[in-house]
Write a protein that holds these residues in place. Structure first.
Motif, short mmCIF file in Angstrom:
data_model
loop_
_atom_site.label_atom_id
_atom_site.label_comp_id
_atom_site.label_asym_id
_atom_site.label_seq_id
_atom_site.Cartn_x
_atom_site.Cartn_y
_atom_site.Cartn_z
N ASP A 1 0.81 -1.22 0.00
CA ASP A 1 0.00 0.00 0.00
C ASP A 1 0.84 1.27 0.00
O ASP A 1 0.33 2.35 0.29
CB ASP A 1 -0.95 0.01 1.20
N GLY A 2 2.13 1.17 -0.30
CA GLY A 2 2.95 2.37 -0.39
C GLY A 2 4.33 2.20 0.22
O GLY A 2 4.76 1.08 0.54
N VAL A 3 5.01 3.32 0.39
CA VAL A 3 6.36 3.35 0.95
C VAL A 3 6.30 3.93 2.36
O VAL A 3 5.59 4.91 2.61
CB VAL A 3 7.30 4.21 0.07
N TYR A 4 7.05 3.31 3.26
CA TYR A 4 7.09 3.74 4.66
C TYR A 4 8.52 4.09 5.04
O TYR A 4 9.48 3.51 4.52
CB TYR A 4 6.56 2.64 5.59
N VAL A 5 8.65 5.04 5.96
CA VAL A 5 9.95 5.46 6.48
C VAL A 5 10.02 5.04 7.94
O VAL A 5 9.16 5.40 8.75
CB VAL A 5 10.15 6.99 6.35
N GLN A 6 11.06 4.29 8.28
CA GLN A 6 11.27 3.82 9.65
C GLN A 6 12.48 4.51 10.26
O GLN A 6 13.53 4.59 9.62
CB GLN A 6 11.46 2.30 9.68
N PHE A 7 12.32 4.99 11.50
CA PHE A 7 13.41 5.63 12.23
C PHE A 7 13.80 4.71 13.38
O PHE A 7 12.97 4.40 14.24
CB PHE A 7 12.97 7.00 12.77
N CYS A 8 15.06 4.29 13.41
CA CYS A 8 15.59 3.47 14.50
C CYS A 8 16.26 4.40 15.50
O CYS A 8 17.31 4.99 15.21
CB CYS A 8 16.57 2.45 13.97
N ILE A 9 15.67 4.56 16.68
CA ILE A 9 16.09 5.55 17.67
C ILE A 9 16.78 4.83 18.82
O ILE A 9 16.29 3.82 19.33
CB ILE A 9 14.88 6.35 18.17
N ASP A 10 17.92 5.38 19.21
CA ASP A 10 18.70 4.80 20.31
C ASP A 10 18.08 5.23 21.64
O ASP A 10 18.50 6.21 22.27
CB ASP A 10 20.15 5.29 20.21
N SER A 11 17.07 4.51 22.05
CA SER A 11 16.38 4.79 23.30
C SER A 11 15.64 3.53 23.74
O SER A 11 15.25 2.71 22.90
CB SER A 11 15.40 5.95 23.14
N GLU A 12 15.46 3.37 25.03
CA GLU A 12 14.76 2.22 25.57
C GLU A 12 13.44 2.66 26.20
O GLU A 12 13.37 3.71 26.84
CB GLU A 12 15.61 1.48 26.62
N ARG A 13 12.44 1.83 26.02
CA ARG A 13 11.12 2.13 26.55
C ARG A 13 10.95 1.45 27.90
O ARG A 13 11.11 0.23 28.02
CB ARG A 13 10.05 1.63 25.57
N ARG A 14 10.64 2.23 28.91
CA ARG A 14 10.41 1.70 30.25
C ARG A 14 9.18 2.37 30.85
O ARG A 14 9.05 3.59 30.80
CB ARG A 14 11.62 1.95 31.15
N GLU A 15 8.29 1.57 31.43
CA GLU A 15 7.09 2.09 32.09
C GLU A 15 6.95 1.41 33.44
O GLU A 15 7.10 0.19 33.56
CB GLU A 15 5.85 1.84 31.22
N ASN A 16 6.67 2.20 34.45
CA ASN A 16 6.51 1.69 35.81
C ASN A 16 5.04 1.59 36.17
O ASN A 16 4.30 2.57 36.09
CB ASN A 16 7.22 2.62 36.81
N ILE A 17 4.62 0.40 36.54
CA ILE A 17 3.26 0.17 37.00
C ILE A 17 3.31 -0.62 38.31
O ILE A 17 4.29 -1.32 38.59
CB ILE A 17 2.41 -0.58 35.95
N THR A 18 2.28 -0.51 39.10
CA THR A 18 2.26 -1.17 40.41
C THR A 18 2.08 -2.67 40.25
O THR A 18 1.35 -3.13 39.37
CB THR A 18 1.10 -0.61 41.26
N PRO A 19 2.75 -3.49 41.07
CA PRO A 19 2.58 -4.94 41.01
C PRO A 19 1.15 -5.34 41.34
O PRO A 19 0.48 -4.74 42.18
CB PRO A 19 3.57 -5.46 42.06
N THR A 20 0.68 -6.38 40.70
CA THR A 20 -0.68 -6.86 40.92
C THR A 20 -0.73 -8.06 41.86
O THR A 20 -1.81 -8.38 42.38
CB THR A 20 -1.31 -7.26 39.57
N GLY A 21 0.40 -8.75 42.06
CA GLY A 21 0.41 -9.94 42.89
C GLY A 21 -0.22 -11.15 42.25
O GLY A 21 -0.52 -12.13 42.93
N LYS A 22 -0.43 -11.11 40.92
CA LYS A 22 -1.06 -12.21 40.22
C LYS A 22 -0.05 -12.92 39.32
O LYS A 22 0.87 -12.30 38.80
CB LYS A 22 -2.23 -11.71 39.37
#
Length: 396
Positions: A160-181
């Protein structure tokens, strides 16, 4: 490394230039593979030097950015190195001998040959291929990152076309509370998965539902004359139908994996060998349609993002072993209910999911210790690599 993707908009002449750049990148990669085949002991540095030789011999190769040529050589070396690693590991049957690429769909630039606009809504390629300025459309915002954090820029061609991808030197981290499950997952064909709590998620079967449209599009392709414009149009429509199904699978896997990981502190799942399972021709289409491997990849990815523990366990005997007494109850694949002499009666997949969870907790440690030290375990959580069976991967 984060990968952001944008849809590119430009004129027809620019898209033709993108196709020419992709063909040149394919030529460089195949030439490097040929050099390695003809000269014993060729290394990665030799392939990098060979890019400049190709640029001097072929004018169309010199038009491509020098770092883009080096990236193509790195792709060639990646396939060669993978072949060496498989030989060292003693992988059975085919070792993945490097082969020539026939239908390349992307070209990769490093840190030169492109320039991002100030508003981050367009990108200009400055090599001699004549790609020029491409407008970008997407939901991601590149203003959060510096230009020097963008290590690679890819031009990817799809139906369906041409896409541009950017590879970024960064890490994704998200903090959420433990559920105990904790949860154990047993994947299947009728149900996408059954967890240790008895919850069932139906299999969406995107390929089966879209098979009627695919067959109609395939018949239109076969009726056209080879090499004609009408046949190319029919092939383009067929490719878009397949692309839609693949995107549906990915969307389903991403949303489901994110929900599972956010709702549980430990996720145990089967370490399946999909490559061996699809050798059964009666079930190959259904197994590929389920896309269990893609779901596992996203579970492990979100496990790292949300600092959850993901464990892949050996699935041998999980359906036959009784979750209450541990006795082995032999049953055929058509038997969907687990009935044991100890009085346990439950669904076959639920019994397997509970056994998977038990083995996962056995890998991490005792249940009580795991619950008390969950906050420490989440900070040092690791996931079992895809394709590896490791009984002692995650430490408590």
């Amino acid at each position: 490394m984060l990968v952001f993707e944008f849809k590119a908009y430009a004129k027809l002449k620019q898209f033709q230039a993108v196709n020419e750049a992709i063909r040149t990148a394919q030529f460089v990669r195949n030439s490097c593979i040929r050099l390695w085949m003809d000269n014993k002991g060729t290394g990665k540095a030799d392939l990098q030097k060979y890019c400049s030789v190709l640029a001097k011999q072929f004018p169309f190769a010199s038009e491509l950015n020098s770092m883009a040529r080096q990236a193509s050589a790195e792709r060639a070396w990646s396939s060669i190195n993978r072949f060496y690693e498989n030989c060292k590991k003693g992988v059975a049957l085919k070792k993945g001998f490097p082969s020539f690429q026939k239908n390349c769909r992307s070209v990769e630039y490093k840190t030169t040959g492109w320039k991002l606009a100030q508003d981050r809504k367009s990108i200009t390629f400055s090599d001699k291929k004549g790609i020029g300025r491409l407008k970008l459309k997407g939901t991601r915002d590149l203003h959060f990152f510096q230009i020097n954090q963008i290590k690679r820029v890819r031009l990817v061609k799809r139906a369906d076309g041409v896409y541009v991808q950017f590879c970024i030197d960064s890490e994704r981290r998200e903090n959420i509370t433990p559920t105990g499950k904790t949860i154990g997952l047993d994947v299947g064909l009728k149900e996408y998965y059954t967890d240790s709590n008895g919850e069932v998620v139906k299999n969406p079967t995107f390929l089966r539902k879209g098979e009627k449209v695919l067959k109609r599009a395939q018949r239109r392709v076969s009726k056209k004359v080879k090499g004609s414009k009408n046949r190319n149009k029919a092939r383009h429509i067929l490719a878009k139908r397949h692309l839609k199904i693949s995107r549906q699978r990915k969307d389903h896997a991403v949303k489901l994996a994110r929900c599972v990981v956010q709702s549980n502190d430990l996720i145990a799942y089967e370490d399946l060998r999909i490559k061996n399972m699809v050798k059964n021709h009666c079930l190959a289409k259904s197994i590929n349609d389920a896309s269990w491997y893609q779901f596992r990849v996203w579970v492990e990815y979100f496990g790292k993002v949300f600092k959850r523990v993901t464990v892949a366990v050996n699935p041998v005997g999980t359906s036959q072993e009784c979750t209450s007494c541990g006795a082995i109850v032999k049953k055929a694949l058509s038997t969907r209910t687990h009935i044991c002499l100890c009085g346990t009666k439950m669904d076959r997949d639920e019994n397997a999911a509970k056994n998977i969870l038990s083995r996962g907790l056995g890998t991490v440690g005792h249940t009580g210790t795991f619950m008390l030290d969950m906050s420490n375990a989440l900070g040092e959580s690791t996931s079992t690599p895809v394709g590896e069976i490791q009984s002692e991967q995650v430490g408590s």
